[in-house]
Design an enzyme around this catalytic site. Sequence first.
Site, PDB file in Angstrom:
ATOM      1  CG  ASN A   1      27.725  42.573  48.643  1.00 22.57           C
ATOM      2  OD1 ASN A   1      26.672  42.963  49.174  1.00 22.57           O
ATOM      3  ND2 ASN A   1      28.730  43.386  48.440  1.00 22.57           N
TER       4      ASN A   1
ATOM      5  CG  MET B   1      27.998  34.538  50.265  1.00 24.35           C
ATOM      6  SD  MET B   1      27.289  33.180  51.193  1.00 24.35           S
ATOM      7  CE  MET B   1      28.081  31.784  50.442  1.00 24.35           C
ATOM      8  N   GLY B   2      32.340  36.431  48.857  1.00 25.82           N
ATOM      9  CA  GLY B   2      33.793  36.591  48.972  1.00 25.82           C
ATOM     10  C   GLY B   2      34.483  35.263  49.209  1.00 25.82           C
TER      11      GLY B   2
ATOM     12  CE  LYS C   1      29.971  48.858  42.771  1.00 31.52           C
ATOM     13  NZ  LYS C   1      31.200  48.304  43.334  1.00 31.52           N
ATOM     14  N   GLY C   2      30.153  48.307  35.847  1.00 26.53           N
ATOM     15  CA  GLY C   2      29.701  47.871  34.526  1.00 26.53           C
ATOM     16  C   GLY C   2      30.873  47.469  33.652  1.00 26.53           C
TER      17      GLY C   2
ATOM     18  N   GLY D   1      33.810  40.875  42.932  1.00 20.43           N
ATOM     19  CA  GLY D   1      32.399  40.556  42.665  1.00 20.43           C
ATOM     20  C   GLY D   1      32.083  40.725  41.187  1.00 20.43           C
ATOM     21  CG  ASP D   2      32.422  44.512  39.512  1.00 21.15           C
ATOM     22  OD1 ASP D   2      31.227  44.449  39.847  1.00 21.15           O
ATOM     23  OD2 ASP D   2      33.160  45.470  39.790  1.00 21.15           O
TER      24      ASP D   2
ATOM     25  N   GLY E   1      32.644  31.878  49.108  1.00 18.94           N
ATOM     26  CA  GLY E   1      32.074  31.314  47.884  1.00 18.94           C
ATOM     27  C   GLY E   1      30.773  31.989  47.484  1.00 18.94           C
TER      28      GLY E   1
HETATM   29  O1  RIB Z   1      33.267  46.899  42.087  1.00 20.27           O
HETATM   30  C1  RIB Z   1      34.526  47.531  42.067  1.00 20.27           C
HETATM   31  C2  RIB Z   1      34.419  48.854  41.400  1.00 20.27           C
HETATM   32  O2  RIB Z   1      33.610  49.699  42.197  1.00 20.27           O
HETATM   33  C3  RIB Z   1      35.712  49.599  41.246  1.00 20.27           C
HETATM   34  O3  RIB Z   1      36.397  49.254  40.067  1.00 20.27           O
HETATM   35  C4  RIB Z   1      35.291  51.047  41.317  1.00 20.27           C
HETATM   36  O4  RIB Z   1      35.410  51.699  40.107  1.00 20.27           O
HETATM   37  C5  RIB Z   1      33.852  51.032  41.816  1.00 20.27           C
HETATM   38  O5  RIB Z   1      32.967  51.318  40.825  1.00 20.27           O
END
Ligand code: RIB
Length: 306
Positions: A184, A221-222, A39-40, A251-252, A225
């Site tokens: 989320n 909310m995917g 995520k980071g 989301g990221d 939106g």
């Molecule tokens: O948010 C998606 C991510 O969650 C993926 O890339 C996976 O590595 C997990 O960390």
Amino acid sequence: MKLAVIGSNMTDLTSYVNRMPRPGETLESTGFTVGRGGKGANQAIAAARCGAEILMLSCVGGDVFGEATIANFKANGIDVSHLKRIQALQSGTATIVVDTNGQNCIVIHKGANNALLPEDVDAAEEALKTCSMILLQLEIPLDTVRRAVEVGHRNGVPVLLNPAPAKAELDMETVCACDFFVPNETELSLLSGRKTDTRQEIEAAAMELIRRGLSHVIVTMGARGALWMTQEGAKYVEAHMVKAVDTTGAGDAFIGCFAAHYVRGGNVLDAMRAGCDFAALSVMRRGAQASYPTQEEVEAFLAEHV
Ligand code: RIB
């Protein structure tokens, strides 16, 4: 404008299937990819694609996954001067299954991500002071997240916390010390203790957090939106209707893009719109970071869809 991301990195091992497996079942995949995730790292790469300069605090192991992660950060122009590498540890991995609707199930092995410690944040304080925002998620130790919130607060650097994956131990004191809280629906439900199935329920849960002291809650909310809740009430940004092939990292994508646009323009709704555009494009392709579009691709998409 420099953004700091203090968070995880993973190698995503993704199998594509016609349907999700049942307990005890062996399924054959229709495809398999090895990609960069976490995520980071995803948020860092998304923000970099949107033109932000990035300082990355993360920890990798001594294996080939760690090497590939470092090479990927460098290839994307990310400042890795505060990246940590511990030879004896395994790098983080995510085992992912994606079905034909683009929905996923993810099992993470945090590995070296667990070794990103509060003292690593302290060691980077001088560099963090020069940043316009700090982005945090929950794939690193909670104490490290708490220290990053403190350092941001002490130095007047706004902090955005994405409480993913959801963790029951996340305390309201940490949450309320953040400038932007971006869950989320599931993460919002866990923290507020309320149901978040309908728009009304989501609004009520977000307002509950505002009442407890938060200034900005942005709920992703995917396909529905994103919602921005403040003391003044709720504002919505709609998502584009697209055919999703893989929602991993969407989301990221929203968060990294949102942060890059917000620190540049200072307008929350404009930054949310940019985040929704960027995330819509990302779900149309396979993978997390591999699916993130270039600015030219975003412009071409908008020329066709708006
Ligand atoms: O948010 C998606 C991510 O969650 C993926 O890339 C996976 O590595 C997990 O960390």
